[in-house]
Scaffold this motif. Structure first.
Motif, PDB file in Angstrom:
ATOM      1  N   THR A  82      -2.799  30.885 -23.458  1.00 36.13           N
ATOM      2  CA  THR A  82      -3.311  30.122 -22.338  1.00 36.13           C
ATOM      3  C   THR A  82      -2.756  30.291 -21.088  1.00 36.13           C
ATOM      4  OG1 THR A  82      -2.743  28.541 -24.039  1.00 36.13           O
ATOM      5  CG2 THR A  82      -2.673  27.526 -22.048  1.00 36.13           C
ATOM      6  N   LEU A  90      -3.312  25.074 -15.203  1.00 33.16           N
ATOM      7  CA  LEU A  90      -4.317  26.224 -14.744  1.00 33.16           C
ATOM      8  C   LEU A  90      -4.999  25.730 -13.789  1.00 33.16           C
ATOM      9  CD1 LEU A  90      -3.457  27.435 -17.707  1.00 33.16           C
ATOM     10  CD2 LEU A  90      -5.998  28.053 -17.866  1.00 33.16           C
ATOM     11  N   SER A 149      -4.844  32.189 -18.692  1.00 39.31           N
ATOM     12  CA  SER A 149      -6.385  31.683 -18.695  1.00 39.31           C
ATOM     13  C   SER A 149      -7.364  32.420 -19.851  1.00 39.31           C
ATOM     14  CB  SER A 149      -7.131  31.916 -17.218  1.00 39.31           C
ATOM     15  OG  SER A 149      -6.134  31.294 -16.301  1.00 39.31           O
ATOM     16  N   CYS A 150      -6.595  32.635 -20.723  1.00 32.54           N
ATOM     17  CA  CYS A 150      -7.353  33.354 -22.089  1.00 32.54           C
ATOM     18  C   CYS A 150      -7.130  34.845 -21.805  1.00 32.54           C
ATOM     19  CB  CYS A 150      -8.798  33.146 -22.131  1.00 32.54           C
ATOM     20  SG  CYS A 150      -9.679  33.529 -23.407  1.00 32.54           S
ATOM     21  N   PHE A 164      -3.180  22.591 -20.405  1.00 29.24           N
ATOM     22  CA  PHE A 164      -3.244  22.812 -21.652  1.00 29.24           C
ATOM     23  C   PHE A 164      -1.900  22.624 -22.318  1.00 29.24           C
ATOM     24  CE2 PHE A 164      -7.309  24.732 -20.151  1.00 29.24           C
ATOM     25  CZ  PHE A 164      -8.092  24.538 -21.185  1.00 29.24           C
ATOM     26  N   HIS A 205      -8.562  24.478 -26.967  1.00 26.15           N
ATOM     27  CA  HIS A 205      -8.107  25.790 -27.014  1.00 26.15           C
ATOM     28  C   HIS A 205      -8.636  26.602 -25.942  1.00 26.15           C
ATOM     29  CE1 HIS A 205      -6.808  30.072 -28.429  1.00 26.15           C
ATOM     30  NE2 HIS A 205      -5.604  29.025 -28.538  1.00 26.15           N
ATOM     31  N   ILE A 206      -7.751  27.522 -25.216  1.00 21.70           N
ATOM     32  CA  ILE A 206      -8.125  28.239 -24.211  1.00 21.70           C
ATOM     33  C   ILE A 206      -9.233  29.280 -24.404  1.00 21.70           C
ATOM     34  CG2 ILE A 206      -6.434  30.194 -24.298  1.00 21.70           C
ATOM     35  CD1 ILE A 206      -7.275  28.407 -21.290  1.00 21.70           C
ATOM     36  N   THR A 258     -12.612  27.502 -24.452  1.00 24.03           N
ATOM     37  CA  THR A 258     -12.913  26.635 -23.270  1.00 24.03           C
ATOM     38  C   THR A 258     -13.380  27.582 -22.114  1.00 24.03           C
ATOM     39  OG1 THR A 258     -11.419  24.889 -23.726  1.00 24.03           O
ATOM     40  CG2 THR A 258     -11.808  25.361 -21.371  1.00 24.03           C
ATOM     41  N   ILE A 298      -9.330  29.969 -13.854  1.00 21.12           N
ATOM     42  CA  ILE A 298     -10.214  29.852 -14.836  1.00 21.12           C
ATOM     43  C   ILE A 298     -11.619  30.486 -14.173  1.00 21.12           C
ATOM     44  CG2 ILE A 298     -11.699  28.375 -16.152  1.00 21.12           C
ATOM     45  CD1 ILE A 298      -9.513  26.433 -16.110  1.00 21.12           C
TER      46      ILE A 298
END
Length: 625
Positions: free
Chosen positions: A368, A233, A371-372, A219, A265-266, A269, A238
């Motif tokens: 990001t 990542l 992982s969000c 990303f 975008h994280i 996603t 994730i």
């Protein structure tokens, strides 16, 4: 293997003690899946012919949607992975995705991760930035749109493919036969939809067994100016967040959710993407361009009622716009929860939105590189006002005082410092070692760059970005000290504070605001007077307040402060030149090495000496053209 919960319904996690109790179950026992491929297959086994995706091409009222079932999604992911494998993609090879929001974007994203490394790229970036990202990741395959579906994207593709020597194949989503006339020799071109249809749909022909520590996605971060940073990542990064999201929201059940968030975008996603799918919920894709589509927000409440939407994800700027859109006769009583992220949510906007639409708005925190998610409010209850909730289970969070990349000390409860994090969702670092050198503290803690503090029960309160601090004569000013009071003014829709270069103080605070429509709007002078009554810290009272038509935003609707800093710099340069009656054209930009830079073109070159004298004390690098 099937996911089993050790608790009945959603774990509440209403206190730090409950999080610690929750963590006594080993991580892999609670969340057994370690890659995104297995998550897609598990969702297909559980939900089969139920709708995974509903796609609205234009989002006009009552438009017929294109439906993709969970079984079909799994089949398309397998076919995409198998096509990519046939093109030579292995586990360490990169597949770049230059795509808007489409069902095919999901096929390419998760199929790309099953075959190699998926690298979703913002289609709004300029061609040179896109090529820079693809060269950094050594992309072998590019998936994008044909000329018939997007002239704008195709023009970028045509430029980019000539600049990426590692590129071997171009897969185009197109309704017409693909022309190879403008494609450099050596690049194979295929129609994505037709090509995947020829592949097996129930197994990976590669026979790959995906390990959790393998890279799933690249990303790009860092906005639209300067060199982009590429975050790596892993599959387990994730998969952890997706399973946590399902486990902690299972009591909300299954429902449809509108999605206008971009799939490069994280947020779009992970939590609003694969986490939503794993929960058995239906993602209603609101046009290829999402929130930027002219039909999406005006028809939002219609589609909430139509699909009986119970919750959706957005960013603060979108909630501000939705506040102004009438519900009309749409029945939105189904809506109960709104998740907000990407940037801090003003307290006034949160309370106004909740009161107007009778919903709960929760504002989480992440990026990001995490992982969000990094922190979230407790399940089914509000976090304390101003807080983004507590840390996630199985991770560590520390508020610290730093000296460069060295940890000086851990801050006390309630004391502001830099937010550090480590855990199963923290990325594997950037591709560039130069970026990694600045990212880690004591080699193990990720430096978020955010400032904040925690209370006695672990609730995190963010106070701003370390790099956004306004330093006035050595005095550090948190922009939130200005933005929050201004946002409470009944006429102010949004307020953003930045530092303006100043010859004496280094920089001074200024604020840019947008207003709600009104017959009697306040003047800039009245807003400054208002600040004097609301801001207790005298140094934080803005030097000026400027009313503008719209706040500059990134493609994911985050406030883009660099544009406002440039605007503030141009204001100072213009004022200094005007005082000396010097006519000139000028523009400002940010340079990572030089800081704020002003480029000046004088109408009369002979005035250069006087211009230099006028500008010499302003802390801005000058370039005379």
């Amino acid at each position: 293997m099937s996911i089993t919960s050790t608790s009945t319904g959603s774990p509440m996690l209403q206190s730090l003690a409950e999080i610690q109790e929750y963590e006594k179950v080993p991580l892999l026992q609670r969340y057994p899946w370690e890659n995104t491929y297995d998550l897609i297959r598990q969702a297909a086994r559980l939900y089969q012919q139920d709708a995974a995706i509903e796609f609205l091409p234009t989002a006009v009222p009552d438009e017929e949607s294109v439906t993709v079932s969970y079984s079909q999604l799994s089949e398309k992911v397998h076919q995409t992975a198998n096509l990519l494998h046939s093109l030579g993609i292995n586990s360490t090879d990169t597949v770049s995705l230059l795509l808007p929001n489409l069902p095919e974007t999901h096929f390419a994203l998760w199929g790309g991760q099953a075959a190699g490394i998926a690298s979703p790229i913002n289609p709004l970036l300029e061609p040179e930035h896109i090529a820079e990202i693809m060269n950094a990741t050594k992309a072998k395959v590019l998936v994008s749109l044909g000329q018939d579906l997007s002239e704008e994207i195709w023009e970028k593709v045509a430029q980019v493919i000539k600049q990426v020597p590692t590129l071997k194949a171009l897969l185009l989503i197109s309704k017409k036969p693909v022309s190879t006339l403008s494609i450099p020799s050596g690049i194979k071109v295929e129609n994505f939809v037709l090509a995947i249809a020829q592949q097996p749909n129930d197994h990976l022909i590669s026979g790959r067994s995906i390990q959790g520590d393998e890279i799933a996605s690249y990303f790009h971060t860092g906005g639209t100016t300067g060199r982009p940073k590429i975050a790596r990542l892993t599959h387990s990064n994730i998969a952890f967040v997706a399973q946590l999201s399902v486990d902690t929201t299972s009591s909300k059940g299954r429902f449809a959710t509108l999605s206008g968030l971009p799939l490069f975008h994280i947020f779009g996603t992970v939590v609003a993407g694969i986490g939503t799918l794993l929960a058995g919920r239906t993602i209603v894709i609101m046009t290829p361009s999402g929130f930027r589509s002219p039909n999406v927000l005006p028809n939002w409440w219609h589609h909430v009622a139509r699909f009986r939407v119970q919750g959706f994800g957005a960013v603060p700027t979108i909630l501000g716009i939705l506040m102004q859109i009438p519900v009309g006769d749409n029945d939105i009583s189904c809506l109960t929860d709104v998740g907000c992220g990407a940037s801090p949510l003003p307290a006034a906007l949160k309370s106004a939105f909740e009161e107007k639409f009778n919903v709960t708005v929760s504002n989480g925190y992440g990026m990001t590189e995490s992982s969000c998610l990094l922190a979230r409010p407790p399940t089914d209850m509000q976090a304390p006002e101003g807080s983004v909730g507590r840390r996630l289970p199985y991770m560590e969070m520390k508020i610290a005082e730093l000296d460069g990349n060295r940890l000086v000390r851990t801050c006390n409860t309630g004391e502001v410092g830099i937010v550090l994090a480590r855990g199963p969702h923290i990325f594997s670092g950037y591709l560039s070692e130069e970026d990694n050198a600045k990212a880690w503290v004591d080699h193990s803690w990720f430096n978020t760059g955010d400032m904040g503090y925690v209370d006695g029960d672990g609730n995190l309160y963010l106070t701003g970005r370390a790099k956004d601090l306004i330093i006035r004569g050595g005095h550090n000013i948190d922009p939130a000290l200005i933005e929050e009071p201004l946002s409470r003014h009944p006429a102010v829709a949004m307020a953003v504070a930045v530092g303006q270069p100043d010859a004496y103080a280094g920089e001074v605070p200024v604020a840019y605001v947008t207003l709600y429509p009104s017959e009697n709007p306040p003047t800039e002078e009245q807003l400054i007077d208002y600040c004097r009554t609301q801001i207790s810290e005298r140094a934080a009272i803005p030097k000026r307040v400027e009313i503008i038509d719209e706040i500059p935003l990134t493609a994911v609707a985050k406030v883009f402060k660099p544009a406002l800093r440039n605007r503030a710099t141009e204001y100072v340069i213009g004022l200094a030149l005007q005082e000396k009656n010097i006519s000139a054209e000028f523009s400002a930009r940010f340079d990572s090495a030089l800081g704020q830079v002003a480029k000046v073109r004088l109408e009369k070159p002979s005035a250069k000496t006087v211009a230099e004298e006028a500008l010499e004390n302003i802390p801005v690098a000058l370039e005379f053209d």
